[in-house]
Design a protein around this motif. Structure first.
Motif, PDB file in Angstrom:
ATOM      1  N   SER A 175      -2.747   2.659   9.050  1.00 27.99           N
ATOM      2  CA  SER A 175      -2.577   1.237   8.719  1.00 27.99           C
ATOM      3  C   SER A 175      -1.903   1.032   7.373  1.00 27.99           C
ATOM      4  N   LYS A 176      -1.977   2.035   6.486  1.00 25.85           N
ATOM      5  CA  LYS A 176      -1.368   1.923   5.164  1.00 25.85           C
ATOM      6  C   LYS A 176      -0.017   2.636   5.055  1.00 25.85           C
ATOM      7  N   ASP A 200      -7.204   4.471   8.629  1.00 23.01           N
ATOM      8  CA  ASP A 200      -6.854   3.936   7.313  1.00 23.01           C
ATOM      9  C   ASP A 200      -5.478   4.438   6.882  1.00 23.01           C
ATOM     10  N   ALA A 253       0.861  -1.190   0.000  1.00 27.46           N
ATOM     11  CA  ALA A 253       0.000   0.000   0.000  1.00 27.46           C
ATOM     12  C   ALA A 253       0.886   1.224   0.000  1.00 27.46           C
ATOM     13  N   ASN A 291       3.297   2.374   5.086  1.00 31.14           N
ATOM     14  CA  ASN A 291       4.315   1.322   5.046  1.00 31.14           C
ATOM     15  C   ASN A 291       5.687   1.803   5.477  1.00 31.14           C
TER      16      ASN A 291
END
Length: 207
Positions: free
Chosen positions: A154-155, A151, A14, A157
């Protein structure tokens, strides 16, 4: 003690995204991410520094956090006898995301969020049916993290890789085989501090 196997397999593909407003994001060499700064509570002048490595999806960590840590905080941290440092040691994607959310909160809300997650671990992490990531998002909402912020976190990276790299470094440095794992003034004792009494004995030994 929960034994963990570290692997990059729980990273998903992501695009990196911004986290909660007010935090810095690692964006290249030499950058500083405030979310990766040490999380330490207690008297900064205390003679004993206790460090705990934990996973938010570790049931043994949850037991320690709910059954023993409250007394440790009351008797040893709040009285100024020890400093206490929290280290993430995530072994799965859900635990990693939970740690990322916790570290994205303002520091004064970090420990209360850990306490909330540990006290309800069976409901959000291990309940049958449904998606644990969705339940984690709902828990995060109670801490003031919007669905959009969750969101984004969590994305992220870049943040996830940095946190995982720190976990791997600690694993290699200290040969951590499972959680919770403790060091008292940078010494690991064979005795497992599974009760307040044993924990206090190790504090006395370290001092």
């Amino acid at each position: 003690m929960t034994r963990l196997s570290l692997s990059r397999r729980f990273f998903v593909s992501a695009a990196p995204a911004l986290a909660v407003a007010g935090t810095a994001r690692a964006a290249g060499a030499g950058s500083t991410d405030a979310r990766l700064s040490p999380r330490i509570i207690g008297n900064p002048n205390a003679k004993v520094l206790v460090q705990e490595w934990f996973s938010l999806t570790c049931t043994h960590c949850a037991h320690f956090a709910t059954e023993e840590f409250p007394k440790i905080k009351e008797q040893l941290i709040d009285t100024g006898k020890i400093r206490y440092q929290f280290h993430d040691f995530c072994g799965d994607r859900v635990g990693l995301t939970a740690a990322m959310v916790a570290r994205s909160l303002p520091e004064e809300r970090y420990v209360p969020f850990l306490e909330a997650l540990f006290s309800s671990q069976m409901q959000w992490a291990f309940a049958s049916g449904g998606d644990p990531m969705q339940r984690l998002q709902q828990m995060s909402a109670l801490a003031g993290v919007s669905a959009a912020q969750f969101d984004a976190i969590s994305k992220d990276n870049v943040f996830a890789e940095a946190l995982f790299d720190q976990v791997k470094k600690d694993s290699d440095t200290y040969n951590i085989q499972g959680t919770p794992y403790f060091r008292f003034n940078n010494t690991h004792y064979d005795q497992d501090p599974e009760t307040y009494e044993k924990f206090a004995d190790l504090v006395a030994k370290a001092s």
